[in-house]
Motif scaffolding. Structure first.
Motif, PDB file in Angstrom:
ATOM      1  N   ASP A  16     -52.907  62.245 -60.686  1.00 25.72           N
ATOM      2  CA  ASP A  16     -52.953  63.450 -60.207  1.00 25.72           C
ATOM      3  C   ASP A  16     -51.592  63.855 -59.787  1.00 25.72           C
ATOM      4  OD1 ASP A  16     -53.371  65.791 -58.637  1.00 25.72           O
ATOM      5  OD2 ASP A  16     -55.284  65.136 -57.943  1.00 25.72           O
ATOM      6  N   PRO A  17     -51.059  65.163 -60.412  1.00 27.77           N
ATOM      7  CA  PRO A  17     -49.539  65.263 -60.034  1.00 27.77           C
ATOM      8  C   PRO A  17     -49.430  66.006 -58.502  1.00 27.77           C
ATOM      9  CG  PRO A  17     -50.188  66.510 -61.778  1.00 27.77           C
ATOM     10  CD  PRO A  17     -51.273  65.453 -61.640  1.00 27.77           C
ATOM     11  N   ILE A  18     -50.633  66.195 -58.020  1.00 26.38           N
ATOM     12  CA  ILE A  18     -50.805  67.072 -56.775  1.00 26.38           C
ATOM     13  C   ILE A  18     -50.856  65.981 -55.601  1.00 26.38           C
ATOM     14  CG2 ILE A  18     -52.273  68.570 -55.064  1.00 26.38           C
ATOM     15  CD1 ILE A  18     -53.203  70.117 -57.849  1.00 26.38           C
ATOM     16  N   THR A  19     -51.486  65.210 -55.832  1.00 34.25           N
ATOM     17  CA  THR A  19     -51.571  64.016 -54.849  1.00 34.25           C
ATOM     18  C   THR A  19     -50.464  62.881 -55.041  1.00 34.25           C
ATOM     19  OG1 THR A  19     -53.548  62.774 -55.912  1.00 34.25           O
ATOM     20  CG2 THR A  19     -54.018  64.220 -54.367  1.00 34.25           C
ATOM     21  N   GLN A  20     -49.912  62.890 -56.216  1.00 41.08           N
ATOM     22  CA  GLN A  20     -49.118  61.822 -56.895  1.00 41.08           C
ATOM     23  C   GLN A  20     -49.776  60.574 -56.712  1.00 41.08           C
ATOM     24  OE1 GLN A  20     -45.289  62.223 -54.937  1.00 41.08           O
ATOM     25  NE2 GLN A  20     -45.209  64.417 -55.392  1.00 41.08           N
ATOM     26  N   GLU A  62     -39.951  52.307 -66.824  1.00 39.45           N
ATOM     27  CA  GLU A  62     -39.452  53.490 -67.747  1.00 39.45           C
ATOM     28  C   GLU A  62     -40.839  54.352 -67.990  1.00 39.45           C
ATOM     29  OE1 GLU A  62     -39.414  50.066 -70.610  1.00 39.45           O
ATOM     30  OE2 GLU A  62     -38.481  50.312 -68.701  1.00 39.45           O
ATOM     31  N   ASP A  63     -42.063  53.800 -67.876  1.00 39.10           N
ATOM     32  CA  ASP A  63     -43.524  54.259 -68.007  1.00 39.10           C
ATOM     33  C   ASP A  63     -43.710  55.625 -67.062  1.00 39.10           C
ATOM     34  OD1 ASP A  63     -43.888  52.658 -70.090  1.00 39.10           O
ATOM     35  OD2 ASP A  63     -45.263  51.222 -68.759  1.00 39.10           O
ATOM     36  N   LEU A  64     -42.907  55.365 -65.812  1.00 41.18           N
ATOM     37  CA  LEU A  64     -43.029  56.284 -64.795  1.00 41.18           C
ATOM     38  C   LEU A  64     -42.363  57.696 -64.978  1.00 41.18           C
ATOM     39  CD1 LEU A  64     -42.771  53.896 -61.846  1.00 41.18           C
ATOM     40  CD2 LEU A  64     -44.792  54.765 -62.651  1.00 41.18           C
ATOM     41  N   GLU A  65     -41.354  57.620 -65.916  1.00 41.82           N
ATOM     42  CA  GLU A  65     -40.603  58.754 -66.169  1.00 41.82           C
ATOM     43  C   GLU A  65     -41.458  60.110 -66.638  1.00 41.82           C
ATOM     44  OE1 GLU A  65     -37.471  57.935 -69.080  1.00 41.82           O
ATOM     45  OE2 GLU A  65     -36.823  56.141 -67.794  1.00 41.82           O
ATOM     46  N   GLU A  66     -42.568  59.776 -67.661  1.00 45.63           N
ATOM     47  CA  GLU A  66     -43.358  60.800 -68.236  1.00 45.63           C
ATOM     48  C   GLU A  66     -44.231  61.415 -66.648  1.00 45.63           C
ATOM     49  OE1 GLU A  66     -46.958  59.635 -70.097  1.00 45.63           O
ATOM     50  OE2 GLU A  66     -45.892  58.053 -70.525  1.00 45.63           O
ATOM     51  N   TYR A  67     -44.451  60.345 -65.952  1.00 49.94           N
ATOM     52  CA  TYR A  67     -45.355  61.050 -64.800  1.00 49.94           C
ATOM     53  C   TYR A  67     -44.803  61.914 -63.796  1.00 49.94           C
ATOM     54  CZ  TYR A  67     -48.785  57.948 -66.833  1.00 49.94           C
ATOM     55  OH  TYR A  67     -49.593  57.286 -67.857  1.00 49.94           O
ATOM     56  N   TYR A  68     -43.414  61.392 -63.456  1.00 51.55           N
ATOM     57  CA  TYR A  68     -42.329  62.176 -62.742  1.00 51.55           C
ATOM     58  C   TYR A  68     -42.118  63.624 -63.150  1.00 51.55           C
ATOM     59  CZ  TYR A  68     -41.287  58.656 -59.208  1.00 51.55           C
ATOM     60  OH  TYR A  68     -41.322  57.811 -58.334  1.00 51.55           O
ATOM     61  N   GLU A  69     -42.142  63.646 -64.662  1.00 49.19           N
ATOM     62  CA  GLU A  69     -41.768  65.008 -65.234  1.00 49.19           C
ATOM     63  C   GLU A  69     -42.856  65.787 -64.918  1.00 49.19           C
ATOM     64  OE1 GLU A  69     -41.052  64.432 -69.341  1.00 49.19           O
ATOM     65  OE2 GLU A  69     -39.485  63.025 -69.221  1.00 49.19           O
ATOM     66  N   GLN A  70     -44.155  65.555 -64.657  1.00 56.02           N
ATOM     67  CA  GLN A  70     -45.480  66.371 -64.327  1.00 56.02           C
ATOM     68  C   GLN A  70     -45.173  66.940 -63.013  1.00 56.02           C
ATOM     69  OE1 GLN A  70     -49.221  64.421 -65.306  1.00 56.02           O
ATOM     70  NE2 GLN A  70     -48.097  63.268 -66.832  1.00 56.02           N
ATOM     71  N   LEU A  71     -44.354  66.212 -62.285  1.00 54.96           N
ATOM     72  CA  LEU A  71     -44.360  66.810 -60.733  1.00 54.96           C
ATOM     73  C   LEU A  71     -43.403  67.838 -60.774  1.00 54.96           C
ATOM     74  CD1 LEU A  71     -43.866  63.580 -58.725  1.00 54.96           C
ATOM     75  CD2 LEU A  71     -45.869  64.495 -59.324  1.00 54.96           C
ATOM     76  N   GLU A  72     -42.589  67.981 -61.682  1.00 52.86           N
ATOM     77  CA  GLU A  72     -41.571  69.266 -61.542  1.00 52.86           C
ATOM     78  C   GLU A  72     -42.109  70.664 -62.008  1.00 52.86           C
ATOM     79  OE1 GLU A  72     -38.455  67.925 -64.483  1.00 52.86           O
ATOM     80  OE2 GLU A  72     -38.044  66.136 -62.842  1.00 52.86           O
TER      81      GLU A  72
END
Length: 72
Positions: A16-20, A62-72
Protein backbone atom coordinates in the motif's frame (compact mmCIF):
# COMPACT_ATOMS: atom_id res chain seq x y z
CA UNK A 1 15.51 -17.05 19.09
CA UNK A 2 12.20 -15.87 17.72
CA UNK A 3 9.96 -18.43 16.07
CA UNK A 4 9.31 -17.83 12.39
CA UNK A 5 5.97 -19.15 11.13
CA UNK A 6 6.91 -19.08 7.44
CA UNK A 7 9.11 -17.46 4.79
CA UNK A 8 7.19 -15.42 2.22
CA UNK A 9 8.46 -13.88 -1.03
CA UNK A 10 8.01 -10.10 -1.20
CA UNK A 11 5.97 -10.52 -4.41
CA UNK A 12 3.31 -12.38 -2.38
CA UNK A 13 2.76 -9.38 -0.09
CA UNK A 14 0.41 -6.57 -1.04
CA UNK A 15 1.98 -3.11 -0.94
CA UNK A 16 0.00 0.00 0.00
CA UNK A 17 1.83 3.14 -1.18
CA UNK A 18 -0.28 5.34 1.14
CA UNK A 19 0.64 3.53 4.37
CA UNK A 20 3.95 2.31 2.88
CA UNK A 21 3.27 -1.13 4.35
CA UNK A 22 3.66 -4.61 2.93
CA UNK A 23 0.92 -6.91 4.22
CA UNK A 24 0.23 -10.63 4.02
CA UNK A 25 -2.73 -12.59 5.46
CA UNK A 26 -2.15 -14.26 8.83
CA UNK A 27 -3.93 -17.51 9.79
CA UNK A 28 -5.54 -15.67 12.73
CA UNK A 29 -7.48 -13.45 10.31
CA UNK A 30 -5.35 -10.31 10.65
CA UNK A 31 -2.35 -9.44 8.47
CA UNK A 32 1.41 -9.56 8.89
CA UNK A 33 2.84 -6.10 8.22
CA UNK A 34 6.22 -4.47 7.70
CA UNK A 35 7.13 -1.01 6.44
CA UNK A 36 9.15 -0.42 3.28
CA UNK A 37 11.71 1.64 5.21
CA UNK A 38 12.12 -1.20 7.72
CA UNK A 39 12.94 -3.56 4.84
CA UNK A 40 15.36 -1.00 3.39
CA UNK A 41 17.06 -0.82 6.82
CA UNK A 42 17.64 -4.58 6.79
CA UNK A 43 14.65 -5.72 8.82
CA UNK A 44 13.09 -8.84 7.32
CA UNK A 45 10.55 -9.96 9.93
CA UNK A 46 6.89 -9.02 9.46
CA UNK A 47 4.74 -9.37 12.57
CA UNK A 48 1.03 -9.86 13.09
CA UNK A 49 -0.46 -7.25 15.47
CA UNK A 50 -3.14 -9.69 16.69
CA UNK A 51 -1.13 -12.81 17.50
CA UNK A 52 2.45 -13.86 18.13
CA UNK A 53 3.21 -15.17 14.63
CA UNK A 54 6.03 -13.72 12.52
CA UNK A 55 7.13 -14.33 8.94
CA UNK A 56 10.43 -13.73 7.23
CA UNK A 57 10.22 -11.60 4.08
CA UNK A 58 12.37 -13.03 1.27
CA UNK A 59 13.69 -10.20 -0.91
CA UNK A 60 16.74 -8.57 -2.44
CA UNK A 61 17.39 -4.88 -1.71
CA UNK A 62 16.93 -4.01 -5.38
CA UNK A 63 13.40 -5.46 -5.19
CA UNK A 64 12.39 -2.40 -3.18
CA UNK A 65 13.14 0.03 -6.02
CA UNK A 66 9.88 -0.68 -7.88
CA UNK A 67 7.87 -0.10 -4.68
CA UNK A 68 9.68 3.18 -3.93
CA UNK A 69 8.74 4.31 -7.45
CA UNK A 70 5.06 3.90 -6.49
CA UNK A 71 5.53 6.47 -3.72
CA UNK A 72 6.47 9.27 -6.11
Amino acid sequence: MESIYDEIEIEDFTFDPITQLFQYPCPCGDKFAIGIDDLADGEEIAVCPSCSLMVKVIFEPEDLEEYYEQLE
